[in-house]
Design a protein around this motif. Structure first.
Motif: not given
Length: 125
Positions: A6, A17, A19-21, A34, A70-71, A76, A78, A80, A94
């Motif tokens: 991102g 934004r 993202s960290c997967a 982060w 986070r989700d 994930l 995030l 922002q 991350c």
């Protein structure tokens, strides 16, 4: 494994934004953070979130501009980033810390055992 993405080039005042997967371990067992780093400087904490997302912490310079979320269903986390400034320019990483605590949000890099490869953010003035 952590995979950050991102980053990019943006003008001052713009947004990105990050993202960290994650993969390989139950994501909800980890507090996430982060960090950012400039060449020749120490890695700096930017924002962190507890394993279930109920607690967050951020560095003063990020408050009001950056939001971490986070989700856990999607593995994930995030970041922002709004109202970006040239001083936000850095490589952003991350990181993950295994924890039993539902409120812990570590802010020291040495507390995190797992790190992504970094994504570069450049903010032009």
């Amino acid at each position: 494994q952590l995979q950050a993405s991102g980053g990019g080039l943006v003008q001052a005042g713009g947004s990105l934004r990050l993202s960290c997967a994650t993969s390989g371990r139950p994501f909800s067992n980890f507090a996430m953070g982060w960090f950012r780093q400039l060449p020749g400087k120490e890695r700096e904490f930017v924002a962190g979130i507890s394993r279930r997302g109920g607690s967050t912490r951020s560095v003063d310079s990020a408050k009001g501009r950056f939001t971490i979320s986070r989700d856990n269903a999607k593995n994930l986390v995030l970041l922002q980033m709004n109202s970006l400034k040239p001083e936000d320019t850095a490589v952003y990483y991350c990181a993950a810390k295994f924890t039993f605590s539902t409120i812990e949000v570590p802010i020291r890099s040495e507390n995190y055992a797992y790190w992504g490869q970094g994504t570069e953010v450049t903010v032009s003035s």
